[in-house]
Design a protein around this motif. Structure first.
Motif, PDB file in Angstrom:
ATOM      1  N   MET A 432       0.825  -1.203   0.000  1.00  0.00           N
ATOM      2  CA  MET A 432       0.000   0.000   0.000  1.00  0.00           C
ATOM      3  C   MET A 432       0.865   1.261   0.000  1.00  0.00           C
ATOM      4  N   LEU A 433       1.972   1.211   0.710  1.00  0.00           N
ATOM      5  CA  LEU A 433       2.885   2.350   0.740  1.00  0.00           C
ATOM      6  C   LEU A 433       3.443   2.629  -0.651  1.00  0.00           C
ATOM      7  N   VAL A 434       3.878   1.597  -1.341  1.00  0.00           N
ATOM      8  CA  VAL A 434       4.418   1.760  -2.699  1.00  0.00           C
ATOM      9  C   VAL A 434       3.343   2.309  -3.632  1.00  0.00           C
ATOM     10  N   PHE A 435       2.132   1.788  -3.512  1.00  0.00           N
ATOM     11  CA  PHE A 435       1.035   2.247  -4.367  1.00  0.00           C
ATOM     12  C   PHE A 435       0.726   3.721  -4.110  1.00  0.00           C
ATOM     13  N   ALA A 436       0.651   4.095  -2.826  1.00  0.00           N
ATOM     14  CA  ALA A 436       0.367   5.486  -2.491  1.00  0.00           C
ATOM     15  C   ALA A 436       1.469   6.412  -2.977  1.00  0.00           C
ATOM     16  N   ALA A 437       2.722   5.965  -2.881  1.00  0.00           N
ATOM     17  CA  ALA A 437       3.841   6.783  -3.358  1.00  0.00           C
ATOM     18  C   ALA A 437       3.708   7.079  -4.840  1.00  0.00           C
TER      19      ALA A 437
END
Length: 443
Positions: A432-437
């Protein structure tokens, strides 16, 4: 060069300004910014634009300055004007008078490190000969905003290469410019601010407290007994999901026993996960303020008035709990969970542009009006958050809501076992962190 630069600027501002948002640009110098937004309008403090610029805008896109406040624009844009304005504070004062409490000011200005290059480009005809007289530091801009009752919410630094070089410009501006060292070298600053110091409403909003509960039978009655009164007509909403103990039966019994004393709504979720339960609860909620309280009571119900007062008094628009300020009880959080929490707090703070000390605390508060806007644009981030926390965090960041954290004393669980799998859910968080970034930071 000009078209490429403004295409980047539209993309960055478009992260916040959605198709359904009303947006007005003040004293535009080109139609290449708000003029390209279908819903975009412009206004001029001096009355009307020059004949050359007026021909670039349809008549219906121009709003008289005295009528802007009546339209309650959701976004006001001031692009580059602080470099030429003789009295920036007065400009901010005029802008403040056009705002409603929900308005966001988007302010763009250039880094002073680029001053020699800007002068060079103007001298040799690579840009218009409009030498900037003001080159302000971030602290100067923030101070001027504060003087006129604006609060800086976030500051983004963008664009290392302001002209198009095939393959190179896209990679550098998207992948390198947001990184800690390179962002200090960027040309463009984009500040997002909100108006503050409105007279607080004398009305006390009521609260919908949503309690997702899975295998929490031993905590249900204590929640009802210990939950303090906040608004004049609060409601408590229990959402049970796939329990293997007597949680649902206990919820039904509690509703019958205490339903005459306070409003208690109950339901069972059709899907799985806390996120699905939270969305179910919020869909049933009818009050002005929405709260999440985890059924494990590791966040004491007695702490909820702190969250209520923070949002009621306008201290923030999205209130997040943090467990990492006060000492926590001995068995409240395992060591690797603590490390993971600190890592994700730093990572999400970098990606979202506002400080988080604890992204994983389950207690979160938002006004229902803002949640409905967030819900309408949920598709931007997708619907794969099993926790419910990041659906709200991502949406609040994109909407430019002021995020405030309330420290709480984190308690040891007294009944049942945690529903969180450290490694499996940690992997989901990382994804989720990678996607949000990719959707917020590395545009």
């Amino acid at each position: 060069m000009k078209n490429y630069f403004y295409s980047l600027l539209r993309k960055y501002i478009g992260l916040f300004v959605l198709s359904q948002n009303s947006v007005v640009e003040i004293d535009p110098t080109t139609p290449l910014l708000v003029g390209r937004f279908p819903q975009g309008k412009v206004t001029f403090r001096t009355g009307m634009p020059s004949t050359e610029l007026a021909s670039e805008f349809d008549e219906h896109r121009i709003v008289k300055i005295e009528n802007v406040a009546e339209t309650k624009p959701e976004y006001l844009i001031i692009s580059g004007l602080i470099h030429y304005e003789r009295d920036i504070q007065s400009m901010f004062a005029q802008t403040r008078a056009l705002c409603s409490p929900e308005t966001r000011l988007v302010l763009t200005y250039y880094s002073s490190m680029w001053r020699p290059l800007a002068a060079f480009a103007s001298r040799f005809g690579l840009r218009r000969r409009v030498p900037e007289s003001n080159w302000l530091a971030h602290e100067d801009v923030q101070n001027l905003l504060t003087l006129e009752n604006f609060e800086l919410i976030r500051l983004d630094q963008k664009v290392l290469i302001p002209f198009y070089i095939p393959l190179v410009s896209g990679f550098v501006n998207r992948c390198l410019a947001p990184l800690p060292f390179f962002r200090n070298l960027c040309l463009l600053n984009i500040a997002l601010a909100r108006p503050v110091d409105y007279v607080a409403s004398k009305t006390e909003p009521s609260v919908s407290i949503v309690v997702p509960a899975r295998n929490e039978a031993g905590n249900i009655e204590d929640i009802v007994k210990r939950l303090p009164e906040m608004g004049p007509d609060d409601e408590l909403i229990f959402i049970e999901g796939n329990s293997t103990d007597a949680t649902w039966k206990t919820i039904q019994e509690v509703q019958q026993r205490y339903g005459s004393e306070r409003s208690i709504l109950i339901a069972q979720q059709e899907g799985k996960g806390k996120g699905d339960a939270v969305r179910k609860g919020f869909s049933l909620a009818t009050k002005d303020v929405l709260m999440i309280l985890d059924a494990d009571m590791t966040v004491p119900p007695e702490d909820l008035p702190k969250f209520y007062n923070a949002i009621k008094d306008g201290k923030g628009e999205f209130i997040n709990g943090t467990r990492l300020v006060y000492p926590m009880e001995k068995e409240a959080m395992r060591f690797f969970n603590l490390l993971g929490n600190k890592f994700f707090a730093l990572a999400f703070s970098f990606v979202l542009g506002q400080r988080y000390k604890d992204t994983l605390c389950g207690t979160k508060v938002i006004r229902r009006s803002n949640y409905l806007k967030l819900q309408a644009n949920r598709s931007y981030f997708g619907d794969f958050d099993p926790f419910g926390d990041f659906d709200l965090i991502f949406g609040a960041a994109r909407m430019g809501l002021k995020i405030v954290e309330v420290p709480i004393g984190y308690r040891e669980r007294l009944y049942g076992e945690t529903n969180i799998s450290r490694w499996r859910h940690g992997a989901i968080l990382l994804a989720m962190l990678v996607f949000a970034a990719r959707r917020i930071k590395f545009l």
